[in-house]
Design a protein around this motif. Structure first.
Motif, short mmCIF file in Angstrom:
data_model
loop_
_atom_site.label_atom_id
_atom_site.label_comp_id
_atom_site.label_asym_id
_atom_site.label_seq_id
_atom_site.Cartn_x
_atom_site.Cartn_y
_atom_site.Cartn_z
N VAL A 26 0.85 -1.19 0.00
CA VAL A 26 0.00 0.00 0.00
C VAL A 26 0.88 1.24 0.00
CG1 VAL A 26 -1.61 1.33 1.43
CG2 VAL A 26 -2.02 -1.10 1.02
N ASP A 27 1.95 1.22 0.80
CA ASP A 27 2.87 2.36 0.86
C ASP A 27 3.46 2.67 -0.52
OD1 ASP A 27 2.55 2.99 3.54
OD2 ASP A 27 4.32 1.84 4.18
N GLU A 28 3.85 1.63 -1.27
CA GLU A 28 4.43 1.84 -2.60
C GLU A 28 3.41 2.44 -3.55
OE1 GLU A 28 7.70 -1.78 -2.44
OE2 GLU A 28 5.73 -2.17 -3.31
N VAL A 40 -5.36 4.50 -0.47
CA VAL A 40 -5.04 3.32 -1.28
C VAL A 40 -5.75 2.09 -0.72
CG1 VAL A 40 -3.20 1.75 -2.03
CG2 VAL A 40 -2.81 4.21 -2.05
N ALA A 41 -5.70 1.89 0.58
CA ALA A 41 -6.37 0.75 1.20
C ALA A 41 -7.87 0.80 0.93
CB ALA A 41 -6.09 0.71 2.70
N PRO A 57 -2.67 -10.03 1.67
CA PRO A 57 -3.75 -9.90 2.61
C PRO A 57 -4.62 -8.69 2.25
CG PRO A 57 -1.74 -9.02 3.57
CD PRO A 57 -1.37 -9.62 2.23
N HIS A 58 -5.80 -8.64 2.83
CA HIS A 58 -6.68 -7.49 2.57
C HIS A 58 -6.01 -6.26 3.19
CE1 HIS A 58 -10.10 -4.81 2.43
NE2 HIS A 58 -10.68 -5.69 1.62
N ASP A 63 -0.54 -4.14 7.56
CA ASP A 63 0.31 -2.96 7.70
C ASP A 63 0.57 -2.40 6.30
OD1 ASP A 63 3.27 -1.85 7.62
OD2 ASP A 63 2.54 -1.66 9.68
N PRO A 64 0.56 -1.07 6.14
CA PRO A 64 0.78 -0.48 4.81
C PRO A 64 2.09 -0.88 4.14
CG PRO A 64 -0.04 1.18 6.33
CD PRO A 64 0.26 -0.06 7.14
N ALA A 65 3.07 -1.33 4.91
CA ALA A 65 4.35 -1.73 4.33
C ALA A 65 4.37 -3.20 3.91
CB ALA A 65 5.48 -1.47 5.33
#
Length: 88
Positions: A26-28, A40-41, A57-58, A63-65
């Motif tokens: 998600v972070d990327e 993003v999530a 995973p959902h 974790d965003p990383a």
């Protein structure tokens, strides 16, 4: 940009480069789109709810990383999106 607009941008990226699976965090994605990871999530959550995408995973529970596997079911997507397929 809201979650629906970002979801549309993610769909365009899958269509434009004709990919079936994205591996990354998600972070990327947030960095790439210049948005907050929460957005993003939320956008990925909308895609998963549509039934055209799966994500493990959902992002709501990861974790965003954490690396995600975001995949599109092209057959289902084509049925739901007026026949848009990679390369069209």
């Amino acid at each position: 940009m809201d979650a629906r607009e970002l979801a549309d941008a993610l769909i365009r990226r899958f269509v434009d480069v004709a990919i079936t699976t994205y591996l990354g965090s998600v972070d990327e994605l947030a960095t790439g789109f210049g948005v907050d990871p929460t957005l993003v999530a939320d956008a990925i959550g909308l895609l998963v709810e549509s039934g055209d995408f799966t994500c493990e995973p959902h992002p709501a529970s990861a974790d965003p990383a954490t690396e995600l596997t975001l995949s599109i079911d092209w057959d289902r997507f084509a049925e739901n999106q007026l026949g848009i397929k990679p390369g069209n």
